[in-house]
Design a protein around this motif. Structure first.
Motif, PDB file in Angstrom:
ATOM      1  N   ALA A   1       0.832  -1.202   0.000  1.00 39.77           N
ATOM      2  CA  ALA A   1       0.000   0.000   0.000  1.00 39.77           C
ATOM      3  C   ALA A   1       0.869   1.255   0.000  1.00 39.77           C
ATOM      4  CB  ALA A   1      -0.946  -0.009   1.185  1.00 39.77           C
ATOM      5  N   GLN A   2       1.973   1.222   0.717  1.00 44.30           N
ATOM      6  CA  GLN A   2       2.877   2.373   0.743  1.00 44.30           C
ATOM      7  C   GLN A   2       3.466   2.648  -0.633  1.00 44.30           C
ATOM      8  OE1 GLN A   2       5.771   1.504   3.796  1.00 44.30           O
ATOM      9  NE2 GLN A   2       4.319   1.902   5.441  1.00 44.30           N
ATOM     10  N   GLU A   3       3.823   1.593  -1.350  1.00 45.45           N
ATOM     11  CA  GLU A   3       4.369   1.754  -2.702  1.00 45.45           C
ATOM     12  C   GLU A   3       3.320   2.349  -3.647  1.00 45.45           C
ATOM     13  OE1 GLU A   3       7.527   1.298  -3.978  1.00 45.45           O
ATOM     14  OE2 GLU A   3       8.044   1.123  -1.860  1.00 45.45           O
ATOM     15  N   ILE A   4       2.081   1.896  -3.518  1.00 44.74           N
ATOM     16  CA  ILE A   4       1.004   2.432  -4.350  1.00 44.74           C
ATOM     17  C   ILE A   4       0.761   3.899  -4.005  1.00 44.74           C
ATOM     18  CG2 ILE A   4      -1.451   2.254  -4.936  1.00 44.74           C
ATOM     19  CD1 ILE A   4      -1.128  -0.810  -4.323  1.00 44.74           C
ATOM     20  N   GLU A   5       0.756   4.222  -2.728  1.00 47.17           N
ATOM     21  CA  GLU A   5       0.581   5.615  -2.298  1.00 47.17           C
ATOM     22  C   GLU A   5       1.689   6.495  -2.869  1.00 47.17           C
ATOM     23  OE1 GLU A   5       0.338   5.605   1.974  1.00 47.17           O
ATOM     24  OE2 GLU A   5      -1.607   4.602   1.946  1.00 47.17           O
ATOM     25  N   LYS A   6       2.914   5.995  -2.846  1.00 47.47           N
ATOM     26  CA  LYS A   6       4.039   6.764  -3.372  1.00 47.47           C
ATOM     27  C   LYS A   6       3.859   7.008  -4.873  1.00 47.47           C
ATOM     28  CE  LYS A   6       7.989   4.986  -2.327  1.00 47.47           C
ATOM     29  NZ  LYS A   6       9.293   4.313  -2.302  1.00 47.47           N
ATOM     30  N   LEU A   7       3.456   5.987  -5.591  1.00 45.66           N
ATOM     31  CA  LEU A   7       3.215   6.101  -7.024  1.00 45.66           C
ATOM     32  C   LEU A   7       2.118   7.136  -7.314  1.00 45.66           C
ATOM     33  CD1 LEU A   7       3.538   4.855  -9.967  1.00 45.66           C
ATOM     34  CD2 LEU A   7       1.677   3.350  -9.309  1.00 45.66           C
ATOM     35  N   LEU A   8       1.042   7.054  -6.561  1.00 39.59           N
ATOM     36  CA  LEU A   8      -0.090   7.962  -6.780  1.00 39.59           C
ATOM     37  C   LEU A   8       0.184   9.384  -6.312  1.00 39.59           C
ATOM     38  CD1 LEU A   8      -3.090   5.677  -5.768  1.00 39.59           C
ATOM     39  CD2 LEU A   8      -2.289   6.229  -8.067  1.00 39.59           C
ATOM     40  N   SER A   9       1.051   9.548  -5.329  1.00 34.87           N
ATOM     41  CA  SER A   9       1.355  10.882  -4.795  1.00 34.87           C
ATOM     42  C   SER A   9       1.900  11.812  -5.872  1.00 34.87           C
ATOM     43  CB  SER A   9       2.360  10.796  -3.650  1.00 34.87           C
ATOM     44  OG  SER A   9       1.754  10.248  -2.516  1.00 34.87           O
ATOM     45  N   ASP A  10       2.664  11.265  -6.791  1.00 35.38           N
ATOM     46  CA  ASP A  10       3.213  12.078  -7.884  1.00 35.38           C
ATOM     47  C   ASP A  10       2.124  12.632  -8.785  1.00 35.38           C
ATOM     48  OD1 ASP A  10       5.757  11.532  -6.940  1.00 35.38           O
ATOM     49  OD2 ASP A  10       6.103   9.894  -8.356  1.00 35.38           O
TER      50      ASP A  10
ATOM     51  N   LEU B   1      -1.526  12.603  -7.828  1.00 34.02           N
ATOM     52  CA  LEU B   1      -2.687  13.139  -7.113  1.00 34.02           C
ATOM     53  C   LEU B   1      -2.342  14.003  -5.902  1.00 34.02           C
ATOM     54  CD1 LEU B   1      -4.772   9.837  -6.992  1.00 34.02           C
ATOM     55  CD2 LEU B   1      -5.004  11.703  -8.633  1.00 34.02           C
ATOM     56  N   GLY B   2      -1.122  13.928  -5.430  1.00 35.81           N
ATOM     57  CA  GLY B   2      -0.768  14.561  -4.168  1.00 35.81           C
ATOM     58  C   GLY B   2      -0.913  13.543  -3.050  1.00 35.81           C
ATOM     59  N   GLU B   3      -0.197  13.753  -1.974  1.00 33.29           N
ATOM     60  CA  GLU B   3      -0.121  12.762  -0.898  1.00 33.29           C
ATOM     61  C   GLU B   3      -1.459  12.480  -0.225  1.00 33.29           C
ATOM     62  OE1 GLU B   3       2.224  12.038   3.299  1.00 33.29           O
ATOM     63  OE2 GLU B   3       3.064  13.462   1.873  1.00 33.29           O
ATOM     64  N   PHE B   4      -2.212  13.520   0.101  1.00 36.66           N
ATOM     65  CA  PHE B   4      -3.473  13.330   0.810  1.00 36.66           C
ATOM     66  C   PHE B   4      -4.461  12.509  -0.011  1.00 36.66           C
ATOM     67  CE2 PHE B   4      -7.827  14.615   1.853  1.00 36.66           C
ATOM     68  CZ  PHE B   4      -7.862  14.291   3.200  1.00 36.66           C
ATOM     69  N   ILE B   5      -4.656  12.885  -1.264  1.00 34.99           N
ATOM     70  CA  ILE B   5      -5.622  12.172  -2.111  1.00 34.99           C
ATOM     71  C   ILE B   5      -5.112  10.771  -2.427  1.00 34.99           C
ATOM     72  CG2 ILE B   5      -6.749  12.160  -4.372  1.00 34.99           C
ATOM     73  CD1 ILE B   5      -7.419  15.000  -3.973  1.00 34.99           C
TER      74      ILE B   5
ATOM     75  N   VAL C   1      -8.097   7.508 -10.540  1.00 36.65           N
ATOM     76  CA  VAL C   1      -7.111   8.452 -11.062  1.00 36.65           C
ATOM     77  C   VAL C   1      -7.674   9.173 -12.281  1.00 36.65           C
ATOM     78  CG1 VAL C   1      -4.821   8.680 -12.114  1.00 36.65           C
ATOM     79  CG2 VAL C   1      -5.128   7.216 -10.124  1.00 36.65           C
ATOM     80  N   ALA C   2      -8.375   8.451 -13.138  1.00 37.90           N
ATOM     81  CA  ALA C   2      -8.985   9.079 -14.313  1.00 37.90           C
ATOM     82  C   ALA C   2      -9.995  10.132 -13.887  1.00 37.90           C
ATOM     83  CB  ALA C   2      -9.646   8.020 -15.193  1.00 37.90           C
ATOM     84  N   PHE C   3     -10.738   9.869 -12.818  1.00 37.24           N
ATOM     85  CA  PHE C   3     -11.729  10.821 -12.311  1.00 37.24           C
ATOM     86  C   PHE C   3     -11.054  12.095 -11.805  1.00 37.24           C
ATOM     87  CE2 PHE C   3     -14.112  12.583  -8.717  1.00 37.24           C
ATOM     88  CZ  PHE C   3     -15.309  12.902  -9.340  1.00 37.24           C
ATOM     89  N   PHE C   4      -9.990  11.942 -11.018  1.00 44.07           N
ATOM     90  CA  PHE C   4      -9.327  13.097 -10.406  1.00 44.07           C
ATOM     91  C   PHE C   4      -8.399  13.831 -11.371  1.00 44.07           C
ATOM     92  CE2 PHE C   4     -10.271  10.903  -6.337  1.00 44.07           C
ATOM     93  CZ  PHE C   4     -10.892  11.949  -5.692  1.00 44.07           C
ATOM     94  N   SER C   5      -7.755  13.103 -12.288  1.00 45.66           N
ATOM     95  CA  SER C   5      -6.696  13.714 -13.087  1.00 45.66           C
ATOM     96  C   SER C   5      -6.901  13.633 -14.591  1.00 45.66           C
ATOM     97  CB  SER C   5      -5.360  13.052 -12.759  1.00 45.66           C
ATOM     98  OG  SER C   5      -5.075  13.172 -11.411  1.00 45.66           O
ATOM     99  N   GLY C   6      -7.913  12.913 -15.021  1.00 45.80           N
ATOM    100  CA  GLY C   6      -8.124  12.744 -16.453  1.00 45.80           C
ATOM    101  C   GLY C   6      -7.494  11.453 -16.954  1.00 45.80           C
ATOM    102  N   GLU C   7      -7.951  11.033 -18.113  1.00 46.04           N
ATOM    103  CA  GLU C   7      -7.502   9.765 -18.691  1.00 46.04           C
ATOM    104  C   GLU C   7      -6.001   9.741 -18.957  1.00 46.04           C
ATOM    105  OE1 GLU C   7      -9.194   6.936 -19.289  1.00 46.04           O
ATOM    106  OE2 GLU C   7     -11.032   7.784 -18.473  1.00 46.04           O
ATOM    107  N   GLY C   8      -5.438  10.863 -19.352  1.00 42.82           N
ATOM    108  CA  GLY C   8      -4.011  10.906 -19.670  1.00 42.82           C
ATOM    109  C   GLY C   8      -3.139  10.520 -18.495  1.00 42.82           C
ATOM    110  N   GLU C   9      -3.442  11.049 -17.335  1.00 41.24           N
ATOM    111  CA  GLU C   9      -2.673  10.738 -16.131  1.00 41.24           C
ATOM    112  C   GLU C   9      -2.873   9.288 -15.694  1.00 41.24           C
ATOM    113  OE1 GLU C   9      -0.469  12.513 -14.369  1.00 41.24           O
ATOM    114  OE2 GLU C   9      -0.642  14.246 -15.674  1.00 41.24           O
ATOM    115  N   ALA C  10      -4.062   8.765 -15.919  1.00 42.28           N
ATOM    116  CA  ALA C  10      -4.378   7.406 -15.471  1.00 42.28           C
ATOM    117  C   ALA C  10      -3.676   6.352 -16.328  1.00 42.28           C
ATOM    118  CB  ALA C  10      -5.888   7.174 -15.510  1.00 42.28           C
TER     119      ALA C  10
END
Length: 77
Positions: A6-15, A17-21, A56-65
């Motif tokens: 879960a920590q690795e996934i959070e780190k990947l997503l933080s770049d 979505l930001g850490e909180f999201i 991720v697509a919802f928060f950042s768009g398809e390109g980011e996802a």
């Protein structure tokens, strides 16, 4: 505290979505597949990756996802 997966996934997503999201996304999507960030296993990654792709697509768009799900599926700790 989230396990290593879960920590690795959070780190990947933080770049993206930001850490909180990122943390909230991992927590909510773990709940959707019947687990928690503390008990997430490698076997659950494919299902979690699908859910997170949509988030991720919802928060950042398809390109980011694009590619996020594949990166999550390939995590090994």
């Amino acid at each position: 505290m989230a396990n290593k997966l879960a920590q690795e996934i959070e780190k990947l997503l933080s770049d993206i979505l930001g850490e909180f999201i990122a943390k909230a996304t991992v927590k909510k999507n773990c709940e959707l597949i019947g687990t928690t960030p503390d008990t997430l296993t490698i076997d659950q990654l494919p299902e979690l990756a699908e859910k997170i792709d949509k988030s991720v697509a919802f928060f950042s768009g398809e390109g980011e996802a694009s590619g996020v799900g594949d990166k999550i599926k390939s995590i090994r700790v």
